[in-house]
Design an enzyme around this catalytic site. Structure first.
Site: not given
Length: 393
Positions: A62, A64, A166, A217, A307, A309, A340
């Protein structure tokens, strides 16, 4: 659910005739806001798990991921109604789809409504719909339910992109660009909508990679209007979509592996994913830029709408292309604020890009970068890219 949108602002740059442009953006989220600092305790409580090793691993992840806040459909009410979602090994795909199909339609409708409001024209002017989601499965698909929810004409021509992950937002942009440029006068609504409930599972020592998704996510929806030859006085073009390409990397099918099973979607993200992207990103960007003879390697004279990721992917790109730290500001902000959110996230990145351009213009901080790249990476591994012009600064 709340909706947010960004207006175009004034535009001093003019779009090239016949080229597709993004004319408006909008987004929407479920009402549940999760603070990353409280995620670990809540997740382990909701899943009745007390494994200290897994808890420690998720706590580390959480931090990183750099994510601070996210929106999620999952709630106490849903877990009370469907307690089996938090139990290992139960067949729950029907329950998940009951929740997801409804939630993604609701978010897609609200994001599209926000986008239409910013556009300023009537929904009846939409001629085509491109709908993107990796969070639902049904016949008819979410494209029809979205068209119905917006009151679009039954003659609106629809395209649906399912389970492209993604890269879906930029893939949808490529498809919408083709439609807009090949159908003069058309106006394409591109909508993306995602929820992580389709893959929600309790923590397991046998699936440590699941914790990466838990830490990274988020849920939400995004929308764009795309069309060529903007009507002066009525439409304010934001980005011109100059060239769009797609490329898959051979023999990388297992690097991002997603399976729809009786227990929902299971994802595996290989450790080498950031390295593979780093090794191939420069060649892809060169291919995208050389189509129009764009100067090679002038990366810091361009904008970068990437984006996000995950932070490792952004860090590797920054290093490989020798980008100035501020070049990925919009991507890092989107990751921090929304996580993300799969196909949606590129909409949030573009909004931040516009915000920064208008701020630079207001503060007279010199010329912003007119040309740039809109990029995303998804299962395949597939690269999606658009060489674009920022028309807002």
């Amino acid at each position: 659910m709340g909706t947010v949108g960004v207006a175009g602002g004034g535009s001093t740059k003019v779009a090239n005739p016949g080229k597709a442009t993004i004319l408006a953006l909008g987004k929407a989220f479920p009402h549940q806001l999760v603070m990353q600092d409280y995620l670990v305790d809540g997740y382990f409580r909701d899943t009745n798990c007390d494994d200290p090793v897994l808890k420690q691993k998720l706590t580390r992840l959480c931090k990183t991921t750099t994510v601070k806040t996210r929106y999620v459909v999952m709630s106490e009410e849903i877990l009370k109604k469907y307690p089996e979602l938090a139990v290992e090994g139960l067949p729950t795909v029907k329950q998940r789809l009951d929740i997801c199909n409804d939630a993604v339609t609701r978010m897609a409708v609200e994001a599209s409504q926000a986008c239409l409001k910013n556009w300023g024209r009537s929904p009846s002017d939409i001629t085509h719909l491109v709908y993107v989601s990796s969070s639902e499965a049904r016949l008819p698909g979410g494209d029809l339910y979205l068209a119905k929810g917006l009151g679009l004409s039954p003659e609106t021509q629809r395209v649906m992109l399912y389970f492209v992950g993604c890269s879906g937002g930029v893939a949808g942009l490529r498809v919408a660009k083709d439609i807009a440029e090949n159908n003069p006068g058309s106006r394409v609504l591109l909508a993306t909508s995602e929820t992580t409930i389709i893959g929600f599972k309790p923590p397991s020592a046998e699936r440590p990679y699941d914790l990466v998704g838990v830490a990274l996510f988020g849920d939400g929806a995004g929308a764009m209007i795309i069309g060529s030859d903007p009507v002066l006085g009525y439409e304010k073009p934001l980005f011109e979509l100059h060239t769009a390409i797609q490329q898959f990397l051979p023999n990388t099918e297992k690097t991002i592996d997603g399976r729809l099973t009786e227990e929902g979607i299971s994802f595996k993200l290989a450790r080498e994913l950031p390295q593979i992207i780093e090794d191939n990103i420069e060649g892809f960007c060169k291919k995208l830029m050389e189509v129009d003879g764009f100067p090679d390697k002038e990366y810091n004279k361009m904008f970068w709408a990437v984006h996000p990721g995950g932070p490792a992917i952004l860090n590797r790109m920054e290093k490989r292309l020798d980008l100035s730290p501020e070049k990925l500001n919009a991507s890092r902000r989107a990751l921090m604020d929304y996580g993300n959110a799969s196909s949606n996230t590129i909409v949030y990145v573009l909004e931040y890009m516009i915000e920064e351009s208008l701020k630079m213009k207001k503060e007279n901080q010199g010329d912003d970068d007119e040309w740039g790249l809109i990029l995303a990476f998804g299962p395949g591994i597939s690269f999606e890219g658009v060489l674009a012009r920022n028309l807002t600064g």
